[in-house]
Design an enzyme around this catalytic site. Structure first.
Site, PDB file in Angstrom:
ATOM      1  N   ASP A  13       0.829  -1.203   0.000  1.00  0.00           N
ATOM      2  CA  ASP A  13       0.000   0.000   0.000  1.00  0.00           C
ATOM      3  C   ASP A  13       0.866   1.258   0.000  1.00  0.00           C
ATOM      4  O   ASP A  13       2.073   1.195   0.226  1.00  0.00           O
ATOM      5  CB  ASP A  13      -0.962  -0.007   1.203  1.00  0.00           C
ATOM      6  CG  ASP A  13      -0.324  -0.515   2.493  1.00  0.00           C
ATOM      7  OD1 ASP A  13       0.920  -0.486   2.585  1.00  0.00           O
ATOM      8  OD2 ASP A  13      -1.048  -0.923   3.397  1.00  0.00           O
ATOM      9  N   HIS A  63      -7.312  -5.058  10.232  1.00  0.00           N
ATOM     10  CA  HIS A  63      -7.061  -4.725   8.821  1.00  0.00           C
ATOM     11  C   HIS A  63      -5.758  -5.342   8.328  1.00  0.00           C
ATOM     12  O   HIS A  63      -4.831  -5.570   9.101  1.00  0.00           O
ATOM     13  CB  HIS A  63      -7.117  -3.203   8.561  1.00  0.00           C
ATOM     14  CG  HIS A  63      -5.959  -2.415   9.072  1.00  0.00           C
ATOM     15  ND1 HIS A  63      -6.102  -1.259   9.807  1.00  0.00           N
ATOM     16  CD2 HIS A  63      -4.608  -2.572   8.948  1.00  0.00           C
ATOM     17  CE1 HIS A  63      -4.914  -0.755  10.090  1.00  0.00           C
ATOM     18  NE2 HIS A  63      -3.990  -1.546   9.585  1.00  0.00           N
ATOM     19  N   GLU A  78      -9.746  -2.138   5.461  1.00  0.00           N
ATOM     20  CA  GLU A  78     -10.303  -1.854   6.783  1.00  0.00           C
ATOM     21  C   GLU A  78     -11.603  -2.640   6.986  1.00  0.00           C
ATOM     22  O   GLU A  78     -12.298  -2.952   6.019  1.00  0.00           O
ATOM     23  CB  GLU A  78     -10.634  -0.360   6.880  1.00  0.00           C
ATOM     24  CG  GLU A  78      -9.447   0.566   6.692  1.00  0.00           C
ATOM     25  CD  GLU A  78      -8.716   0.844   7.988  1.00  0.00           C
ATOM     26  OE1 GLU A  78      -8.825   0.049   8.934  1.00  0.00           O
ATOM     27  OE2 GLU A  78      -8.019   1.882   8.048  1.00  0.00           O
ATOM     28  N   ASN A 110      -7.555  -3.451  14.556  1.00  0.00           N
ATOM     29  CA  ASN A 110      -8.945  -3.725  14.161  1.00  0.00           C
ATOM     30  C   ASN A 110      -9.044  -4.853  13.143  1.00  0.00           C
ATOM     31  O   ASN A 110     -10.104  -5.090  12.572  1.00  0.00           O
ATOM     32  CB  ASN A 110      -9.603  -2.441  13.617  1.00  0.00           C
ATOM     33  CG  ASN A 110      -8.930  -1.934  12.347  1.00  0.00           C
ATOM     34  OD1 ASN A 110      -8.033  -2.577  11.807  1.00  0.00           O
ATOM     35  ND2 ASN A 110      -9.370  -0.789  11.858  1.00  0.00           N
TER      36      ASN A 110
HETATM   37  C1  F6R Z   1       1.084  -1.298   6.068  1.00  0.00           C
HETATM   38  C2  F6R Z   1       0.111  -2.374   6.320  1.00  0.00           C
HETATM   39  C3  F6R Z   1      -0.741  -2.304   7.539  1.00  0.00           C
HETATM   40  C4  F6R Z   1       0.060  -2.630   8.793  1.00  0.00           C
HETATM   41  C5  F6R Z   1      -0.810  -2.562  10.046  1.00  0.00           C
HETATM   42  C6  F6R Z   1      -0.036  -2.839  11.323  1.00  0.00           C
HETATM   43  O1  F6R Z   1       1.799  -1.534   4.890  1.00  0.00           O
HETATM   44  O2  F6R Z   1       0.015  -3.270   5.538  1.00  0.00           O
HETATM   45  O3  F6R Z   1      -1.828  -3.187   7.404  1.00  0.00           O
HETATM   46  O4  F6R Z   1       0.594  -3.908   8.680  1.00  0.00           O
HETATM   47  O5  F6R Z   1      -1.409  -1.303  10.129  1.00  0.00           O
HETATM   48  O6  F6R Z   1       0.857  -1.811  11.545  1.00  0.00           O
HETATM   49  P1  F6R Z   1       1.906  -1.881  12.761  1.00  0.00           P
HETATM   50  O7  F6R Z   1       2.906  -2.914  12.395  1.00  0.00           O
HETATM   51  O8  F6R Z   1       2.490  -0.504  12.799  1.00  0.00           O
HETATM   52  O9  F6R Z   1       1.130  -2.226  13.976  1.00  0.00           O
END
Ligand code: F6R
Length: 248
Positions: free
Chosen positions: A73, A144, A149, A142
């Site tokens: 992303d 995702h 999301e 959550n």
């Molecule tokens: C970002 C992504 C997100 C993160 C998620 C967890 O490229 O794919 O889904 O993996 O937001 O983020 P952290 O590791 O910061 O808790």
């Protein structure tokens, strides 16, 4: 869903052990297939993983020269060189420190004038690379994955997303700690794009992830926990530390 398969779960003592084990697996996968196509996340969680991968590369155990990467992303409206972009994050933590071939590194361009065309371009690029062999995922509190999301309906393919306030808050560290500076929109691989990977490893560490990890493993497959769709994948694995596993 009775047809759902539970992803395998590997529980290791702490974040460092998870990062080491996963880096070792990625290096082994590159060893078996030097032309590996790797899907990669950003976020707090993979920072230690990337540190371990750089260390393995420096020891001669991971040759990235023929590896192709696709990041999950990217924020909308930021040029790739912006310090807050995921492209810059990946350069800082991994790509500038290993011998990747620049032409094999793929990102969504959040500054593309036509976001829909950019999403189609990315899907085509993944297809042209032969699909993703190994997709590494993080997970939001959550549930995702990528920027898919929780919602009543999920997007199958790479698409533009409006970020939830909690997701903007958790990305604020890339923007001087100010959630208002985090772009409101992003581009993300879709659920089918992710689930088409031949192998998926989701990594989660820390107590804040415990309840969503429990739902991913023991709950039903639901769009309200996008990571629960990993139950439908034939080769999905969760690598978690004891804190993230404490509700299992
Ligand atoms: C970002 C992504 C997100 C993160 C998620 C967890 O490229 O794919 O889904 O993996 O937001 O983020 P952290 O590791 O910061 O808790």
């Amino acid at each position: 869903m009775s047809s759902a398969r539970r992803p395998r779960v590997v529980i290791l003592p702490d974040e460092t052990a998870v990062a080491r084990a996963l880096a070792g697996r990625i290096a082994d996968a590159i060893g078996r297939n030097p032309r590996l196509v790797l899907g990669l996340p950003t976020g707090r969680t993979p920072i230690e993983l990337y540190r371990e991968l750089v260390a393995l590369h420096e020891k001669g155990r991971a040759d990235f020269s023929q590896v192709t990467t696709f990041n999950l992303d990217e924020f909308c409206g930021l040029p790739p060189a912006d310090a807050g972009s995921y492209r810059s994050f990946m350069d800082r933590h991994l790509l500038a420190h290993v011998n990747v071939t620049p032409g094999r590194v793929n990102f969504l361009n959040g500054a593309a004038p036509d976001a829909d065309a950019e999403c189609v371009r990315y899907e085509d690029a993944i297809a042209r690379a032969g699909g993703i062999d190994l997709q590494v995922l993080g997970i939001g509190t959550n549930g995702h994955i990528g920027f898919n999301e929780p919602a009543r309906e999920l997007h199958a393919r790479t698409h533009r997303v409006t970020l939830k306030p909690e997701t903007r808050r958790s990305n604020a560290r890339l923007f001087g700690g100010d959630p208002a500076k985090v772009p409101a929109e992003a581009l993300s691989m879709g659920m089918a794009t992710i689930l088409a990977a031949r192998r998926i490893v989701l990594v989660a560490t820390g107590a804040a992830k415990a309840s969503c990890i429990e739902r991913v493993i023991n709950g039903g497959v639901t769009t309200e926990v996008p990571a629960s769709f990993l139950q439908l994948h034939a080769d999905a694995e969760l690598m978690v530390d004891e804190s993230a596993a404490r509700e299992l």
